[in-house]
Design a protein around this motif. Structure first.
Motif, PDB file in Angstrom:
ATOM      1  N   PRO A  21       0.807  -1.235   0.000  1.00  0.00           N
ATOM      2  CA  PRO A  21       0.000   0.000   0.000  1.00  0.00           C
ATOM      3  C   PRO A  21       0.834   1.277   0.000  1.00  0.00           C
ATOM      4  O   PRO A  21       0.293   2.351  -0.236  1.00  0.00           O
ATOM      5  N   HIS A  22       2.149   1.166   0.259  1.00  0.00           N
ATOM      6  CA  HIS A  22       2.986   2.365   0.219  1.00  0.00           C
ATOM      7  C   HIS A  22       3.369   2.751  -1.210  1.00  0.00           C
ATOM      8  O   HIS A  22       3.934   3.812  -1.426  1.00  0.00           O
ATOM      9  N   SER A  23       3.100   1.859  -2.162  1.00  0.00           N
ATOM     10  CA  SER A  23       3.507   2.113  -3.541  1.00  0.00           C
ATOM     11  C   SER A  23       2.410   2.824  -4.321  1.00  0.00           C
ATOM     12  O   SER A  23       1.261   2.384  -4.338  1.00  0.00           O
ATOM     13  N   VAL A  24       2.802   3.933  -4.973  1.00  0.00           N
ATOM     14  CA  VAL A  24       1.834   4.656  -5.794  1.00  0.00           C
ATOM     15  C   VAL A  24       1.355   3.761  -6.938  1.00  0.00           C
ATOM     16  O   VAL A  24       0.175   3.754  -7.290  1.00  0.00           O
ATOM     17  N   MET A  25       2.298   2.981  -7.478  1.00  0.00           N
ATOM     18  CA  MET A  25       1.907   2.161  -8.612  1.00  0.00           C
ATOM     19  C   MET A  25       0.944   1.050  -8.219  1.00  0.00           C
ATOM     20  O   MET A  25       0.083   0.650  -9.003  1.00  0.00           O
ATOM     21  N   PHE A  26       1.080   0.576  -6.996  1.00  0.00           N
ATOM     22  CA  PHE A  26       0.123  -0.405  -6.479  1.00  0.00           C
ATOM     23  C   PHE A  26      -1.282   0.196  -6.502  1.00  0.00           C
ATOM     24  O   PHE A  26      -2.254  -0.415  -6.956  1.00  0.00           O
ATOM     25  N   GLU A  27      -1.372   1.445  -6.040  1.00  0.00           N
ATOM     26  CA  GLU A  27      -2.677   2.127  -6.006  1.00  0.00           C
ATOM     27  C   GLU A  27      -3.202   2.365  -7.430  1.00  0.00           C
ATOM     28  O   GLU A  27      -4.372   2.117  -7.712  1.00  0.00           O
ATOM     29  N   ILE A  85     -20.664   7.107  -9.296  1.00  0.00           N
ATOM     30  CA  ILE A  85     -19.960   7.726  -8.170  1.00  0.00           C
ATOM     31  C   ILE A  85     -18.633   6.997  -7.919  1.00  0.00           C
ATOM     32  O   ILE A  85     -17.580   7.636  -7.760  1.00  0.00           O
ATOM     33  N   VAL A  99     -16.179   8.030 -10.557  1.00  0.00           N
ATOM     34  CA  VAL A  99     -15.593   9.359 -10.347  1.00  0.00           C
ATOM     35  C   VAL A  99     -14.515   9.295  -9.269  1.00  0.00           C
ATOM     36  O   VAL A  99     -13.425   9.865  -9.417  1.00  0.00           O
ATOM     37  N   LEU A 100     -14.795   8.558  -8.183  1.00  0.00           N
ATOM     38  CA  LEU A 100     -13.801   8.445  -7.102  1.00  0.00           C
ATOM     39  C   LEU A 100     -12.533   7.771  -7.610  1.00  0.00           C
ATOM     40  O   LEU A 100     -11.424   8.257  -7.387  1.00  0.00           O
ATOM     41  N   LEU A 143      -8.743   9.407  -7.984  1.00  0.00           N
ATOM     42  CA  LEU A 143      -7.575   8.822  -7.334  1.00  0.00           C
ATOM     43  C   LEU A 143      -6.453   8.544  -8.332  1.00  0.00           C
ATOM     44  O   LEU A 143      -5.319   8.952  -8.124  1.00  0.00           O
ATOM     45  N   SER A 156      -2.903  10.162  -9.108  1.00  0.00           N
ATOM     46  CA  SER A 156      -1.772   9.315  -8.712  1.00  0.00           C
ATOM     47  C   SER A 156      -0.738   9.152  -9.813  1.00  0.00           C
ATOM     48  O   SER A 156       0.427   8.882  -9.524  1.00  0.00           O
ATOM     49  N   THR A 197       1.482  11.559  -8.798  1.00  0.00           N
ATOM     50  CA  THR A 197       2.177  11.167  -7.561  1.00  0.00           C
ATOM     51  C   THR A 197       3.353  10.241  -7.855  1.00  0.00           C
ATOM     52  O   THR A 197       4.316  10.213  -7.100  1.00  0.00           O
ATOM     53  N   LEU A 198       3.275   9.486  -8.965  1.00  0.00           N
ATOM     54  CA  LEU A 198       4.395   8.612  -9.340  1.00  0.00           C
ATOM     55  C   LEU A 198       5.706   9.383  -9.340  1.00  0.00           C
ATOM     56  O   LEU A 198       6.759   8.840  -9.039  1.00  0.00           O
ATOM     57  N   PRO A 216       0.157  15.589  -8.199  1.00  0.00           N
ATOM     58  CA  PRO A 216      -1.140  14.917  -8.332  1.00  0.00           C
ATOM     59  C   PRO A 216      -2.274  15.891  -8.645  1.00  0.00           C
ATOM     60  O   PRO A 216      -3.153  15.584  -9.461  1.00  0.00           O
TER      61      PRO A 216
END
Lengths: 257, 523
Positions: free
Chosen positions: B117-123, B165, B168-169, B173, B177, B180-181, B199
């Motif tokens: 979960p700390h990885s931007v790419m994971f997200e 909805i 959109v969320l 994100l 993100s 954020t990479l 971001p």
């Protein structure tokens, strides 16, 4: 207890024993070594006549570990940053993000892997032995030990050789501190060592953003549903007022009065 | 019309054949053969263009879906379906591009079960996966209608609002993100682009580009398929773009200023020229053009302004991912990288036109929304030689060409140092601890044995100019293993130039045929 490696550039004679030992223990092809690449986890570079042994810095809070989407790179308690190749999918974010430009990729393989020093974690360090590279160094230019003790060794050398070293232990604070530290008689920035804008560890930069996600999702979801509810109700009220809809059709229940 | 269609078909066929050839190279030989990527520059246009631009341009899908279904602006309904279709296709193509870029593409599913979960790419991986599913659901009514499947259609209509909805969320994100990479590389991304607010910038520009793309796509559909042009709707989108671009511009300038990097904008360099291409020609100019109502209502200008926004957006994303990144001077995409990118775009066009042909993508002509001006198909907008457009095009081409020259790069030039350095220490003074001497004793018939050999590390090392362990430990002699492999110590091997014979050949050192130089005869 966390292990580390101290490399003292004033003692490195450039014999490349460390490089050959690394290749032997890790089964890397014994090619001519000039710099770090897919076949070399450590290399002795000559910059301005100074021999510099390059290798993974094994950061305390590693950028590569933070960016890896599949947790293929992990920081062990003992200090080494290891690579679990069976997880890696080859996105190369670690190669792109590492502030020291350490991880390399097997560009010419059809099934490539990331290549970097793992401080002999599997073969030696996890069994209580020292890494191959430090074990063969003939001058003691690169030594293995407890990271805090190595810091003491470094400070001791400052004290015993006044004026010889630049007053900087590279890796003490860089990128939030690293397990591998360097001593030098030439300013590090003249030797191609990375100069960071800040000493803070990198992973916090993205975590500050990512940790906002639960807030964005909950607040955003509720807000959007609220906006929809209000607007939808207004549209329906408008229609009721214009006689296009009955209240029953619009709101499901007949109102009192 | 028929000739034109055939022409484009031939072009597409050529692109696909070349793309197929490039695909074979990519997967049969590897990334090194198919790309110009190296360890110093590991992310190229497959990430910078195919993913970052592809996802951004597909943002029209979530913006229009939110406009119609959450903000209840029903008049935009006619463009909702094409926008959702474009987004869905866009994301599918992005996934294909990622398969090309990943070193081990068959492990693309790994982030779904191997979490970090700390990885931007994971997200990003999770969001793109989920959002592609959401888009498939948003797109599904077009398929259900086609095959007259009433039950699933009813089901999907019931849950349509929550789906929108969630969409959109998820978009918010991962659109952000993608920026954020690059937040984790403050020392590698040039000052004109690095910001902890990347971001936010990526999100705002995705909205502008997504809307601009919706305008362009409506114009293209109108020309290619003779679909009705919802001119007042597109003009409305143009107005929204002005606001979005203005917010972006103010925020961007403020951010550069607060970081003390505003002066970089006015410093002549490859980076600043491409920055002007992105901001001047891609943000400020279209913003001004779209702001003036007289210009905005002219469809040629509306189309042109939207095109500027999209191209400015492309340049912007490439600036972050390529121009601004450290060592970008070492990278220029190979033809295989370019052709696969072009082939993916062509694939998008083909699938889009197939979908338009077979599905109910565009609204039927009879449910005409009030106030929309119907431009008859015969009157296609003709691009007159407008001076601004010509200048803009030439400026942009010039700027990109200048950017490619790479001569004026302000990025740090790697580790090259000028002049010598003063050394305070002399490593040759260092105390060298060499391994012990190695004794070889004969184990064969003592009559044949010419005598024991004592190998001295010391005499060998100091026979050389400098201590180099690698000279011998490179090939035959192991450095870690303590026991010497007897196989390699055979005289036959030495005569063939292996083992000791690699140096003791009579030239570099005395010949290995001179027995008494090494063997000490038994007394």
């Amino acid at each position: 207890m966390s292990y580390g490696i101290l490399t003292d550039l004033t003692r490195c004679i450039g014999c490349k024993a460390c490089v050959m030992a690394c290749k032997e223990i890790n089964g890397l092809p014994k090619t001519e070594v000039l710099k770090l690449d897919g076949n070399n986890w450590t290399a002795v570079e000559q910059v301005n006549g100074v021999n510099i042994r390059r290798q993974c810095m094994h950061c305390d809070d590693p950028t590569c570990v933070s960016v890896c989407p599949v947790a293929a790179l992990q920081k062990t308690e003992a200090g080494p940053v290891i690579y679990l190749e069976e997880r890696c999918m080859g996105c190369r974010y670690c190669v792109m993000a590492c502030p020291f430009e350490i991880p390399k990729y097997q560009w010419n393989e059809t099934l490539p892997r990331v290549q970097k020093c793992i401080m002999c974690y599997d073969n030696l360090v996890s069994k209580g032995e020292q890494p191959a590279c430090t074990s063969v160094c003939p001058t003691g230019a690169t030594i293995f030990g407890d990271r805090e003790e190595l810091m003491d060794v470094a400070r001791e050398r400052f004290k015993n050789n006044p004026g010889l070293y630049v007053d900087h232990i590279y890796g003490e604070h860089e990128a939030g501190g690293t397990s591998v530290i360097y001593l030098s008689d030439v300013p590090f920035e003249q030797l191609g060592f990375k100069v960071m804008k800040s000493d803070a560890a990198y992973p916090k930069l993205t975590w500050d953003v990512l940790s906002q996600i639960p807030n964005i999702v909950s607040v955003g979801g509720v807000t959007m549903f609220g906006i929809w509810w209000i607007i939808n109700r207004r549209v329906k009220l408008e229609k009721v007022r214009n006689g296009e809809m009955t209240e029953e059709e619009a709101f499901g229940i007949a109102k009192d009065e | 019309m028929k000739i034109k269609l055939t022409f484009w078909k031939i072009v597409a066929a050529i692109i696909f054949v070349l793309g197929l050839y490039a695909t074979v190279i990519r997967f049969a030989v590897g990334l090194g053969a198919a790309t110009s990527l190296t360890d110093t520059f590991p992310w190229g246009i497959w990430i910078g263009f195919d993913v970052l631009v592809g996802v951004g341009l597909a943002a029209g899908g979530f913006v229009i879906a939110a406009t119609v279904h959450i903000f209840n602006l029903e008049k935009y309904k006619p463009i909702a379906r094409p926008a959702i279709l474009t987004a869905f296709l866009g994301y599918l193509l992005v996934v294909i591009a990622i398969l090309f870029d990943l070193g081990l593409p068959f492990r693309i599913w790994h982030p779904l079960i191997m979490w970090n979960p700390h990885s931007v790419m994971f997200e990003v991986g999770w969001c793109v996966t989920l959002y592609t599913i959401v888009l498939a659901l948003e797109f599904s009514p077009m398929v259900f209608e086609r095959f007259n499947m009433k039950v699933p259609l009813k089901l999907i209509r019931t849950i349509y609002l929550p789906i929108v909805i969630v969409g959109v969320l998820l978009s918010t994100l991962h659109q952000s993100s993608l920026g954020t990479l690059y937040v984790i590389v403050p020392d590698k991304l040039y000052g004109l682009w690095y910001s902890p607010f990347l971001p936010v910038f990526f999100f705002i520009m995705a909205i502008a580009a997504g809307l601009a793309m919706t305008i362009i796509e409506s114009f293209l559909s109108y020309r290619a398929f003779g679909k009705r042009l919802e001119k007042d709707l597109l003009e409305g989108l143009g107005r929204v773009i002005v606001v979005v671009l203005a917010i972006y511009l103010v925020f961007k300038i403020q951010d550069l200023n607060s970081r003390g990097n505003l002066e970089l904008v006015f410093r002549f360099s490859r980076e600043s020229v491409l920055f002007w291409g992105e901001i001047g020609l891609g943000v400020i100019l279209p913003m001004v053009l779209l702001f003036v109502e007289r210009i905005r209502v002219k469809e040629t200008w509306l189309f042109f302004s939207a095109l500027m926004v999209v191209i400015g957006f492309v340049v912007g994303r490439l600036n972050v991912s390529i121009t601004g990144m450290l060592h970008s001077e070492t990278y220029f995409p190979k033809w295989t990288e370019l052709i696969i990118t072009v082939a993916l775009i062509a694939l998008g066009f083909v699938i889009f036109s197939l979908a338009v042909k077979h599905l109910n993508v565009f609204p039927k002509e009879e449910n005409e929304s009030a106030g929309s001006e119907v431009v008859p198909h015969a009157q296609k907008p003709v691009f007159t030689g407008n001076l601004v457009m010509v200048i803009w095009t030439f400026l942009l081409i010039g700027m990109i060409a200048f950017g490619l020259t790479k001569q004026y790069s302000h990025a740090e030039a790697g580790t090259e140092m000028s002049g010598g350095v003063t050394r305070l220490a002399d490593p040759s003074d260092a105390e060298v601890t060499l391994p012990d001497d190695i004794e070889y004793t004969g184990d064969s018939d003592p009559d044949d044995w010419p005598g024991d050999v004592i190998f001295s590390h010391e005499s060998h090392v100091y026979a050389q100019d400098s201590v180099s362990c690698a000279n011998c430990h490179l090939e035959d002699f192991k450095i870690i293993r303590e026991k010497i492999d007897r196989e390699i110590m055979l005289m036959d091997a030495m005569y063939e130039g292996k083992s000791c014979g690699s140096c003791h050949d009579g030239e570099k050192a005395f010949s290995s045929e001179e027995c008494e130089m090494c063997h000490i005869p038994a007394p």
